[in-house]
Scaffold this motif. Structure first.
Motif, PDB file in Angstrom:
ATOM      1  N   ILE A 286       0.828  -1.202   0.000  1.00 23.73           N
ATOM      2  CA  ILE A 286       0.000   0.000   0.000  1.00 23.73           C
ATOM      3  C   ILE A 286       0.866   1.257   0.000  1.00 23.73           C
ATOM      4  CG2 ILE A 286      -1.702   1.315   1.340  1.00 23.73           C
ATOM      5  CD1 ILE A 286      -2.751  -1.473   2.277  1.00 23.73           C
ATOM      6  N   LEU A 287       1.993   1.210   0.722  1.00 24.53           N
ATOM      7  CA  LEU A 287       2.900   2.365   0.716  1.00 24.53           C
ATOM      8  C   LEU A 287       3.321   2.709  -0.708  1.00 24.53           C
ATOM      9  CD1 LEU A 287       5.295   1.839   3.779  1.00 24.53           C
ATOM     10  CD2 LEU A 287       3.627   3.683   3.442  1.00 24.53           C
ATOM     11  N   GLY A 288       3.481   1.686  -1.523  1.00 23.47           N
ATOM     12  CA  GLY A 288       3.888   1.917  -2.902  1.00 23.47           C
ATOM     13  C   GLY A 288       2.890   2.716  -3.706  1.00 23.47           C
ATOM     14  N   THR A 289       1.619   2.716  -3.278  1.00 24.14           N
ATOM     15  CA  THR A 289       0.596   3.464  -4.023  1.00 24.14           C
ATOM     16  C   THR A 289       0.659   4.963  -3.740  1.00 24.14           C
ATOM     17  OG1 THR A 289      -1.132   3.262  -2.306  1.00 24.14           O
ATOM     18  CG2 THR A 289      -0.922   1.453  -3.885  1.00 24.14           C
ATOM     19  N   PHE A 290       1.422   5.367  -2.719  1.00 22.93           N
ATOM     20  CA  PHE A 290       1.520   6.783  -2.378  1.00 22.93           C
ATOM     21  C   PHE A 290       2.582   7.511  -3.195  1.00 22.93           C
ATOM     22  CE2 PHE A 290      -0.658   5.193   1.342  1.00 22.93           C
ATOM     23  CZ  PHE A 290      -1.495   6.242   1.716  1.00 22.93           C
ATOM     24  N   GLY A 291       3.403   6.762  -3.915  1.00 21.08           N
ATOM     25  CA  GLY A 291       4.438   7.382  -4.726  1.00 21.08           C
ATOM     26  C   GLY A 291       5.473   8.102  -3.880  1.00 21.08           C
ATOM     27  N   SER A 292       5.910   9.267  -4.335  1.00 21.87           N
ATOM     28  CA  SER A 292       6.983  10.006  -3.663  1.00 21.87           C
ATOM     29  C   SER A 292       6.583  10.478  -2.267  1.00 21.87           C
ATOM     30  CB  SER A 292       7.397  11.218  -4.512  1.00 21.87           C
ATOM     31  OG  SER A 292       6.292  12.083  -4.717  1.00 21.87           O
ATOM     32  N   THR A 293       5.275  10.570  -2.007  1.00 23.21           N
ATOM     33  CA  THR A 293       4.804  11.012  -0.691  1.00 23.21           C
ATOM     34  C   THR A 293       5.291  10.074   0.406  1.00 23.21           C
ATOM     35  OG1 THR A 293       2.799  11.845  -1.767  1.00 23.21           O
ATOM     36  CG2 THR A 293       2.755  11.673   0.633  1.00 23.21           C
ATOM     37  N   ALA A 294       5.448   8.813   0.071  1.00 22.59           N
ATOM     38  CA  ALA A 294       5.833   7.815   1.065  1.00 22.59           C
ATOM     39  C   ALA A 294       7.340   7.595   1.121  1.00 22.59           C
ATOM     40  CB  ALA A 294       5.141   6.490   0.758  1.00 22.59           C
ATOM     41  N   ARG A 295       8.105   8.402   0.415  1.00 21.78           N
ATOM     42  CA  ARG A 295       9.558   8.194   0.320  1.00 21.78           C
ATOM     43  C   ARG A 295      10.225   8.120   1.698  1.00 21.78           C
ATOM     44  NH1 ARG A 295      13.940   8.852  -3.071  1.00 21.78           N
ATOM     45  NH2 ARG A 295      15.795   9.767  -2.122  1.00 21.78           N
ATOM     46  N   GLN A 296       9.912   9.070   2.576  1.00 22.55           N
ATOM     47  CA  GLN A 296      10.569   9.084   3.892  1.00 22.55           C
ATOM     48  C   GLN A 296      10.236   7.835   4.698  1.00 22.55           C
ATOM     49  OE1 GLN A 296       8.985  11.853   6.844  1.00 22.55           O
ATOM     50  NE2 GLN A 296       7.294  12.351   5.457  1.00 22.55           N
ATOM     51  N   TYR A 297       9.016   7.328   4.515  1.00 21.03           N
ATOM     52  CA  TYR A 297       8.626   6.135   5.260  1.00 21.03           C
ATOM     53  C   TYR A 297       9.331   4.895   4.686  1.00 21.03           C
ATOM     54  CZ  TYR A 297       4.988   9.101   7.191  1.00 21.03           C
ATOM     55  OH  TYR A 297       4.316  10.107   7.839  1.00 21.03           O
ATOM     56  N   ALA A 298       9.441   4.861   3.358  1.00 22.72           N
ATOM     57  CA  ALA A 298      10.126   3.735   2.732  1.00 22.72           C
ATOM     58  C   ALA A 298      11.581   3.678   3.154  1.00 22.72           C
ATOM     59  CB  ALA A 298      10.014   3.846   1.216  1.00 22.72           C
ATOM     60  N   ILE A 299      12.223   4.848   3.242  1.00 29.48           N
ATOM     61  CA  ILE A 299      13.624   4.897   3.682  1.00 29.48           C
ATOM     62  C   ILE A 299      13.733   4.450   5.136  1.00 29.48           C
ATOM     63  CG2 ILE A 299      15.525   6.478   4.192  1.00 29.48           C
ATOM     64  CD1 ILE A 299      14.657   8.104   1.737  1.00 29.48           C
ATOM     65  N   GLY A 300      12.733   4.834   5.935  1.00 32.18           N
ATOM     66  CA  GLY A 300      12.750   4.459   7.356  1.00 32.18           C
ATOM     67  C   GLY A 300      12.683   2.951   7.551  1.00 32.18           C
ATOM     68  N   LEU A 301      12.101   2.234   6.606  1.00 33.90           N
ATOM     69  CA  LEU A 301      11.983   0.766   6.714  1.00 33.90           C
ATOM     70  C   LEU A 301      13.362   0.099   6.611  1.00 33.90           C
ATOM     71  CD1 LEU A 301       8.810   0.082   4.559  1.00 33.90           C
ATOM     72  CD2 LEU A 301       9.003   0.082   7.064  1.00 33.90           C
ATOM     73  N   MET A 302      14.318   0.822   6.060  1.00 35.88           N
ATOM     74  CA  MET A 302      15.643   0.242   5.879  1.00 35.88           C
ATOM     75  C   MET A 302      16.518   0.390   7.127  1.00 35.88           C
ATOM     76  SD  MET A 302      16.392   1.670   2.036  1.00 35.88           S
ATOM     77  CE  MET A 302      15.161   1.501   0.747  1.00 35.88           C
ATOM     78  N   ASP A 303      16.036   1.163   8.095  1.00 36.58           N
ATOM     79  CA  ASP A 303      16.831   1.385   9.313  1.00 36.58           C
ATOM     80  C   ASP A 303      16.848   0.151  10.187  1.00 36.58           C
ATOM     81  OD1 ASP A 303      17.198   3.914   8.399  1.00 36.58           O
ATOM     82  OD2 ASP A 303      15.593   4.799   9.595  1.00 36.58           O
TER      83      ASP A 303
END
Length: 217
Positions: A200-217
């Protein structure tokens, strides 16, 4: 039928099970009255019959919504399933689904989630077509549907979590305001929730970028 007033609840339950409510509005009205029966077995039979009614559906869904807190767990399970009859309008009892989704019984919660998906899922939900209905519609009802599912990300029951994952996907797309909750789901201890949340995060596009990066922490 006089049998539905029989002093023995077993006779009343059998009598109700013989009624046909699918196209008969008078029978629907009779069954709505039977929902007040003191015996759980009789109320169960009435709910089952009303769930297949094809007439008076809005009235039926409103009356079933009143049963969401029934003391009989089997009644509540059937009610949660039957509330898929709702059309998402403000007067049809849809909000009762959100109550059922918090029931102490896991099976009630699962059935409520399934009904929420059927009523509000992207393949079913349509805003009211007529101007009078559009003005009367509750603009927050679909938001409440999504939030009720998002509140269940860490349900203790694994089968309920599987239902949550399915509902998450069916209710997409989500407003940006739900991004933090979905991002939290992407860090859930349960993999089935993480997979759905990340999709679902993928459907937000660039808006979810910070959250996607946070998943890598």
């Amino acid at each position: 039928s006089l049998a539905i007033k029989d002093p023995d609840f077993r006779v009343r339950a059998v009598a109700v099970s013989q009624l046909t409510a699918d196209t008969d509005i008078e029978t629907v009205a009779t069954l709505v009255e039977v929902l007040k029966d003191p015996a759980g077995e009789v109320r169960r039979a009435a709910v089952s019959k009303l769930s297949v009614a094809t007439v008076g559906r809005r009235t039926v869904s409103k009356e079933l919504a009143r049963m969401v807190d029934d003391p009989d767990v089997t009644v509540r399970r059937r009610v949660a399933e039957s509330l898929s009859l709702c059309d998402g309008g403000p007067q049809d009892g849809s909000a009762a689904l959100f109550t059922a989704a918090t029931d102490r019984d896991a099976e009630v919660r699962m059935k409520a989630l399934d009904s929420i998906s059927k009523v509000f899922g992207r393949d079913r939900w349509q805003p009211p077509a007529r101007d009078s209905e559009r003005r009367a519609a509750d603009p927050t009802i679909t938001v409440r549907a999504a939030q009720s599912v998002l509140a269940m990300l860490n349900d203790p029951d694994p089968e309920v979590r599987a239902a949550v994952a399915n509902s998450l996907r069916s209710l997409a797309p989500y407003p940006d305001s739900d991004l933090p909750l979905i991002a939290a789901g992407a860090k859930s201890p349960y993999s089935i929730i993480r997979v759905s949340a990340i999709q679902i995060l993928g459907t937000f596009g660039s808006t979810a970028r910070q959250y996607a990066i946070g998943l890598m922490d």
